[in-house]
Design a protein around this motif. Structure first.
Motif, PDB file in Angstrom:
ATOM      1  N   ALA A  25       8.465 -11.704 -12.701  1.00  0.00           N
ATOM      2  CA  ALA A  25       6.999 -12.262 -12.336  1.00  0.00           C
ATOM      3  C   ALA A  25       7.195 -12.520 -10.633  1.00  0.00           C
ATOM      4  N   ALA A  26       8.542 -13.182 -10.337  1.00  0.00           N
ATOM      5  CA  ALA A  26       8.552 -13.572  -8.834  1.00  0.00           C
ATOM      6  C   ALA A  26       8.448 -12.360  -8.323  1.00  0.00           C
ATOM      7  N   ARG A  27       9.309 -11.197  -8.632  1.00  0.00           N
ATOM      8  CA  ARG A  27       9.417 -10.105  -7.885  1.00  0.00           C
ATOM      9  C   ARG A  27       7.924  -9.286  -7.615  1.00  0.00           C
ATOM     10  N   ALA A  28       7.143  -9.413  -8.849  1.00  0.00           N
ATOM     11  CA  ALA A  28       5.831  -8.673  -8.497  1.00  0.00           C
ATOM     12  C   ALA A  28       4.858  -9.636  -7.750  1.00  0.00           C
ATOM     13  N   LEU A  29       5.174 -11.077  -7.501  1.00  0.00           N
ATOM     14  CA  LEU A  29       4.399 -11.749  -6.551  1.00  0.00           C
ATOM     15  C   LEU A  29       4.867 -11.466  -5.090  1.00  0.00           C
ATOM     16  N   VAL A  30       6.044 -11.458  -4.882  1.00  0.00           N
ATOM     17  CA  VAL A  30       6.554 -10.913  -3.667  1.00  0.00           C
ATOM     18  C   VAL A  30       5.993  -9.757  -3.335  1.00  0.00           C
ATOM     19  N   HIS A  31       5.839  -8.607  -4.088  1.00  0.00           N
ATOM     20  CA  HIS A  31       5.385  -7.355  -3.855  1.00  0.00           C
ATOM     21  C   HIS A  31       4.074  -7.678  -3.541  1.00  0.00           C
ATOM     22  N   ASP A  32       3.045  -8.406  -4.057  1.00  0.00           N
ATOM     23  CA  ASP A  32       1.555  -8.421  -3.840  1.00  0.00           C
ATOM     24  C   ASP A  32       1.446  -9.397  -2.567  1.00  0.00           C
ATOM     25  N   GLN A  33       2.161 -10.047  -2.191  1.00  0.00           N
ATOM     26  CA  GLN A  33       2.292 -11.195  -0.957  1.00  0.00           C
ATOM     27  C   GLN A  33       2.494 -10.211   0.335  1.00  0.00           C
ATOM     28  N   ILE A  34       3.984  -9.304   0.316  1.00  0.00           N
ATOM     29  CA  ILE A  34       4.139  -8.326   1.216  1.00  0.00           C
ATOM     30  C   ILE A  34       2.770  -7.473   1.605  1.00  0.00           C
ATOM     31  N   SER A  35       2.171  -7.260   0.690  1.00  0.00           N
ATOM     32  CA  SER A  35       1.015  -6.354   0.914  1.00  0.00           C
ATOM     33  C   SER A  35       0.038  -7.018   1.755  1.00  0.00           C
ATOM     34  N   LEU A  36      -0.151  -8.358   1.522  1.00  0.00           N
ATOM     35  CA  LEU A  36      -1.292  -8.888   2.162  1.00  0.00           C
ATOM     36  C   LEU A  36      -0.887  -9.859   3.167  1.00  0.00           C
ATOM     37  N   ASP A  37       0.488 -10.016   3.552  1.00  0.00           N
ATOM     38  CA  ASP A  37       0.941 -10.490   4.720  1.00  0.00           C
ATOM     39  C   ASP A  37       2.222 -10.058   5.018  1.00  0.00           C
ATOM     40  N   ALA A  38       2.520  -8.844   5.617  1.00  0.00           N
ATOM     41  CA  ALA A  38       3.834  -8.248   5.819  1.00  0.00           C
ATOM     42  C   ALA A  38       4.525  -9.159   6.952  1.00  0.00           C
ATOM     43  N   GLU A  39       3.737  -9.751   7.887  1.00  0.00           N
ATOM     44  CA  GLU A  39       4.511 -10.443   8.992  1.00  0.00           C
ATOM     45  C   GLU A  39       5.320 -11.336   8.734  1.00  0.00           C
ATOM     46  N   ARG A  40       4.678 -12.213   7.665  1.00  0.00           N
ATOM     47  CA  ARG A  40       5.467 -13.179   7.131  1.00  0.00           C
ATOM     48  C   ARG A  40       6.648 -13.131   6.574  1.00  0.00           C
ATOM     49  N   TYR A  41       7.145 -11.656   6.095  1.00  0.00           N
ATOM     50  CA  TYR A  41       8.421 -11.275   5.631  1.00  0.00           C
ATOM     51  C   TYR A  41       9.229 -10.294   6.534  1.00  0.00           C
ATOM     52  N   ALA A  42       8.746 -10.390   7.813  1.00  0.00           N
ATOM     53  CA  ALA A  42       9.382  -9.536   8.719  1.00  0.00           C
ATOM     54  C   ALA A  42      10.137 -10.428   9.554  1.00  0.00           C
ATOM     55  N   THR A  43      11.530 -10.605   8.920  1.00  0.00           N
ATOM     56  CA  THR A  43      12.114 -11.964   9.674  1.00  0.00           C
ATOM     57  C   THR A  43      13.262 -11.362  10.592  1.00  0.00           C
ATOM     58  N   THR A  44      13.269 -10.079  10.979  1.00  0.00           N
ATOM     59  CA  THR A  44      14.218  -9.602  11.947  1.00  0.00           C
ATOM     60  C   THR A  44      13.496  -8.799  13.081  1.00  0.00           C
ATOM     61  N   PRO A  45      14.191  -8.655  14.259  1.00  0.00           N
ATOM     62  CA  PRO A  45      13.480  -7.948  15.275  1.00  0.00           C
ATOM     63  C   PRO A  45      12.992  -6.487  15.101  1.00  0.00           C
ATOM     64  N   HIS A  46      13.823  -5.849  13.842  1.00  0.00           N
ATOM     65  CA  HIS A  46      13.628  -4.713  13.596  1.00  0.00           C
ATOM     66  C   HIS A  46      12.486  -4.606  12.611  1.00  0.00           C
ATOM     67  N   ALA A  47      12.416  -5.540  11.721  1.00  0.00           N
ATOM     68  CA  ALA A  47      11.286  -5.572  10.886  1.00  0.00           C
ATOM     69  C   ALA A  47       9.992  -5.735  11.445  1.00  0.00           C
ATOM     70  N   GLN A  48      10.109  -6.663  12.427  1.00  0.00           N
ATOM     71  CA  GLN A  48       8.916  -7.051  13.350  1.00  0.00           C
ATOM     72  C   GLN A  48       8.142  -6.137  14.150  1.00  0.00           C
ATOM     73  N   ALA A  49       9.249  -5.042  14.678  1.00  0.00           N
ATOM     74  CA  ALA A  49       8.890  -3.900  15.254  1.00  0.00           C
ATOM     75  C   ALA A  49       8.085  -2.804  14.424  1.00  0.00           C
ATOM     76  N   LEU A  50       8.884  -2.685  13.198  1.00  0.00           N
ATOM     77  CA  LEU A  50       8.067  -1.830  11.996  1.00  0.00           C
ATOM     78  C   LEU A  50       6.697  -2.305  11.797  1.00  0.00           C
ATOM     79  N   VAL A  51       6.467  -3.643  11.553  1.00  0.00           N
ATOM     80  CA  VAL A  51       5.251  -4.148  11.292  1.00  0.00           C
ATOM     81  C   VAL A  51       4.379  -3.842  12.454  1.00  0.00           C
ATOM     82  N   SER A  52       4.697  -4.090  13.530  1.00  0.00           N
ATOM     83  CA  SER A  52       3.866  -4.027  14.680  1.00  0.00           C
ATOM     84  C   SER A  52       3.075  -2.476  14.896  1.00  0.00           C
ATOM     85  N   TYR A  53       4.078  -1.612  14.551  1.00  0.00           N
ATOM     86  CA  TYR A  53       4.212  -0.260  14.403  1.00  0.00           C
ATOM     87  C   TYR A  53       2.928  -0.078  13.525  1.00  0.00           C
TER      88      TYR A  53
END
Length: 355
Positions: A25-53
């Motif tokens: 259930a928690a995994r499903a919640l994480v999946h939905d939250q990332i779809s809504l707010d990807a920036e919140r889960y981009a915790t590394t410079p590489h992830a942040q660059a990917l979200v910006s792209y």
């Protein structure tokens, strides 16, 4: 592959690696939250660059869609403005993290340079990226089916890399590829090279790059279309039909196969068979006759062939990609227009869709 698909998948994979004890259930919640707010889960410079792209790419494609109905002069002005603005944004992303391969690739494609120069820049990007992947991804091998050797999991487990992207689970080759944006960026670059080679009449190179993309597992693509067009232009009948068989079920229903077969038979002088093939293409591929007789503007591929919403959009892609081959085949377009029933099929499509 659209970044709205692979970037959230990467963020989710990284998060679940660090929180392995989550319930379903928690995994499903994480999946939905990332779809809504990807920036919140981009915790590394590489992830942040990917979200910006991902955000810049979405704005680019939305901008192109909005200006489709503009008059030609205004369309050209707005497109130049959009491309210039996007290149500045992509440059900033690459400055933040040069490992954002897609940002580099799209920036190359948006540059106002001759196609040969664009291909040269893409080739350099592909070579740099391939070298990087070979050095940092134990088991990665562009020459094997699936792109990953069977011993990849053992090698990865012992790699000891501090890079999250290089510690991806390797349960199978599809998982390896789909959770690694760097590999997807490399595949996009190879696919773009294959299409660029088709547009510049480098047909053997196009076939080579297309076959490389086709080795990937879990990466949605229609590189077989590029391969079939290249083989049709080379008049390699045996290789054309063998490639269709190897690609598997459904390939012979694709507009690339049906159009490529028509071109191949026409070029081989088998006019009666070519007429049957053309009618088959026109009847089975919605819009095939129309786009063949009425070349129509197509938004550029940024970075590669986009997903489609309507069946006729797939047909439009196939005909657009074959445009250089059609132009280079003497009298083909005039011959096709003269085949009984083709013009009527074209006019019917135009009426139904408002073209």
């Amino acid at each position: 592959m659209d970044p709205s698909q692979y970037v959230p998948a990467y963020l989710e994979h990284c998060y679940l690696r660090e929180h392995a004890d989550l319930t379903d259930a928690a995994r499903a919640l994480v999946h939905d939250q990332i779809s809504l707010d990807a920036e919140r889960y981009a915790t590394t410079p590489h992830a942040q660059a990917l979200v910006s792209y991902m955000r810049v790419h979405a704005a680019l494609m939305s901008g192109l869609f909005r200006m489709e109905e503009l008059p030609d002069d205004e369309f050209e002005r707005e497109r130049i403005k959009l491309f210039s603005q996007t290149r500045k944004q992509l440059h900033a992303i690459v400055q933040q993290d040069e490992r954002c391969i897609d940002a580099q690739l799209v920036s190359i494609q948006l540059a106002d340079v001759p196609l040969d120069a664009c291909l040269s820049d893409m080739l350099q990007l592909e070579q740099r990226t391939r070298t990087y992947l070979l050095e940092t991804r134990p088991g990665f091998d562009p020459e094997v089916d699936g792109l990953w050797r069977v011993d990849a999991a053992d090698e990865q487990d012992g790699a000891g890399s501090q890079d999250v992207a290089s510690e991806l689970d390797t349960l199978d080759s599809a998982t390896c590829t789909m959770c690694d944006p760097d590999v997807i960026g490399w595949l996009h670059t190879v696919e773009a090279l294959a299409q660029g080679c088709i547009f510049t009449a480098r047909y053997r190179a196009a076939a080579q790059y297309a076959r490389m993309v086709m080795r990937a597992k879990g990466y949605p693509n229609l590189a077989v279309g590029t391969l079939l067009l290249a083989l049709a232009r080379l008049e390699d009948e045996d290789a054309f039909f063998e490639a269709a068989r190897e690609a598997g079920e459904g390939t012979e229903d694709l507009p690339w196969f049906l159009l490529g077969r028509t071109l191949l038979l026409y070029k081989l002088g088998q006019k009666r068979s070519a007429r049957r093939a053309l009618r088959d293409f026109a009847n089975r591929c919605d819009g095939g006759a129309f786009f063949l007789l009425n070349p129509t503007f197509h938004n550029p591929y940024l970075p590669v062939r986009p997903a489609v919403g309507e069946a006729w959009e797939l047909t439009h892609q196939a005909v657009w990609e074959a445009d250089g081959i059609i132009s280079d085949t003497p009298d083909f377009a005039a011959w096709a227009e003269g085949v009984e029933g083709i013009r009527e099929i074209s006019e019917d499509f135009a009426l139904r869709h408002g073209f």
